[in-house]
Write a protein that holds these residues in place. Structure first.
Motif, PDB file in Angstrom:
ATOM      1  N   UNK A   1     -53.245 -47.267  -6.040  1.00 35.37           N
ATOM      2  CA  UNK A   1     -53.277 -45.975  -6.696  1.00 35.37           C
ATOM      3  C   UNK A   1     -51.903 -45.722  -7.302  1.00 35.37           C
ATOM      4  N   UNK A   2     -51.922 -45.237  -8.530  1.00 30.94           N
ATOM      5  CA  UNK A   2     -50.701 -44.888  -9.247  1.00 30.94           C
ATOM      6  C   UNK A   2     -50.734 -43.390  -9.497  1.00 30.94           C
ATOM      7  N   UNK A   3     -49.635 -42.703  -9.200  1.00 35.57           N
ATOM      8  CA  UNK A   3     -49.529 -41.260  -9.429  1.00 35.57           C
ATOM      9  C   UNK A   3     -48.415 -41.014 -10.436  1.00 35.57           C
ATOM     10  N   UNK A   4     -48.745 -40.263 -11.499  1.00 37.40           N
ATOM     11  CA  UNK A   4     -47.767 -39.907 -12.523  1.00 37.40           C
ATOM     12  C   UNK A   4     -47.542 -38.409 -12.451  1.00 37.40           C
ATOM     13  N   UNK A   5     -46.279 -38.019 -12.308  1.00 37.68           N
ATOM     14  CA  UNK A   5     -45.906 -36.597 -12.258  1.00 37.68           C
ATOM     15  C   UNK A   5     -45.263 -36.238 -13.591  1.00 37.68           C
ATOM     16  N   UNK A  26     -54.305 -42.515 -11.037  1.00 32.43           N
ATOM     17  CA  UNK A  26     -54.972 -43.704 -11.557  1.00 32.43           C
ATOM     18  C   UNK A  26     -55.346 -44.563 -10.353  1.00 32.43           C
ATOM     19  N   UNK A  27     -56.630 -44.626 -10.065  1.00 35.64           N
ATOM     20  CA  UNK A  27     -57.117 -45.371  -8.914  1.00 35.64           C
ATOM     21  C   UNK A  27     -57.625 -46.728  -9.403  1.00 35.64           C
ATOM     22  N   UNK A  28     -57.105 -47.784  -8.825  1.00 34.04           N
ATOM     23  CA  UNK A  28     -57.459 -49.127  -9.256  1.00 34.04           C
ATOM     24  C   UNK A  28     -57.411 -50.079  -8.071  1.00 34.04           C
ATOM     25  N   UNK A  29     -58.040 -51.223  -8.248  1.00 28.76           N
ATOM     26  CA  UNK A  29     -57.933 -52.274  -7.234  1.00 28.76           C
ATOM     27  C   UNK A  29     -57.147 -53.467  -7.774  1.00 28.76           C
ATOM     28  N   UNK A  30     -56.400 -53.270  -8.839  1.00 31.66           N
ATOM     29  CA  UNK A  30     -55.577 -54.309  -9.452  1.00 31.66           C
ATOM     30  C   UNK A  30     -54.218 -54.340  -8.744  1.00 31.66           C
ATOM     31  N   UNK A  34     -48.160 -54.222 -13.098  1.00 33.19           N
ATOM     32  CA  UNK A  34     -47.183 -53.182 -12.769  1.00 33.19           C
ATOM     33  C   UNK A  34     -47.799 -51.803 -12.988  1.00 33.19           C
ATOM     34  N   UNK A  35     -47.192 -50.781 -12.426  1.00 31.94           N
ATOM     35  CA  UNK A  35     -47.735 -49.420 -12.504  1.00 31.94           C
ATOM     36  C   UNK A  35     -47.800 -48.915 -13.939  1.00 31.94           C
ATOM     37  N   UNK A  36     -46.765 -49.182 -14.736  1.00 31.45           N
ATOM     38  CA  UNK A  36     -46.783 -48.688 -16.122  1.00 31.45           C
ATOM     39  C   UNK A  36     -47.862 -49.384 -16.950  1.00 31.45           C
ATOM     40  N   UNK A  37     -48.136 -50.657 -16.687  1.00 30.16           N
ATOM     41  CA  UNK A  37     -49.192 -51.364 -17.405  1.00 30.16           C
ATOM     42  C   UNK A  37     -50.565 -50.798 -17.047  1.00 30.16           C
ATOM     43  N   UNK A  38     -50.751 -50.415 -15.805  1.00 31.60           N
ATOM     44  CA  UNK A  38     -52.020 -49.815 -15.377  1.00 31.60           C
ATOM     45  C   UNK A  38     -52.237 -48.483 -16.072  1.00 31.60           C
ATOM     46  N   UNK A  39     -51.183 -47.669 -16.159  1.00 30.61           N
ATOM     47  CA  UNK A  39     -51.290 -46.362 -16.807  1.00 30.61           C
ATOM     48  C   UNK A  39     -51.596 -46.528 -18.293  1.00 30.61           C
ATOM     49  N   UNK A  40     -50.892 -47.432 -18.977  1.00 29.31           N
ATOM     50  CA  UNK A  40     -51.116 -47.630 -20.406  1.00 29.31           C
ATOM     51  C   UNK A  40     -52.515 -48.168 -20.682  1.00 29.31           C
TER      52      UNK A  40
END
Length: 76
Positions: A1-5, A26-30, A34-40
């Motif tokens: 899980x990635x959290x963006x504030x 951003x909930x993922x199983x990847x 990296x976190x920024x790649x998941x968000x983008x």
């Protein structure tokens, strides 16, 4: 899980009205990216889903409440 504030400053003109904090999850199983790649990649995919929804529904101006466009025109 990635959290963006995000710290958002709400302004009117040049005057600061208030600050607002928003969290995006951003909930993922990847486990590889990296976190920024998941968000983008998630944001790109979400934008694509919005584009497909707009294309699927068509142009709202051409959707008339009656059976054809001529029945909605005014005749003088």
């Amino acid at each position: 899980m990635v959290v963006v504030k995000k710290n958002i400053s709400v302004e009117k003109g040049e005057k600061l009205l208030f600050d607002r904090i928003e969290y995006f999850f951003y909930i993922t199983n990847d486990w590889v990216q990296e976190a920024d790649a998941i968000v983008f990649s998630a944001n790109d995919r979400c934008d694509q889903e919005n584009l497909l929804a707009h294309l699927h529904n068509g142009v709202r101006a051409l959707r008339a409440p009656l059976d054809n466009l001529e029945s909605n025109w005014r005749t003088w």
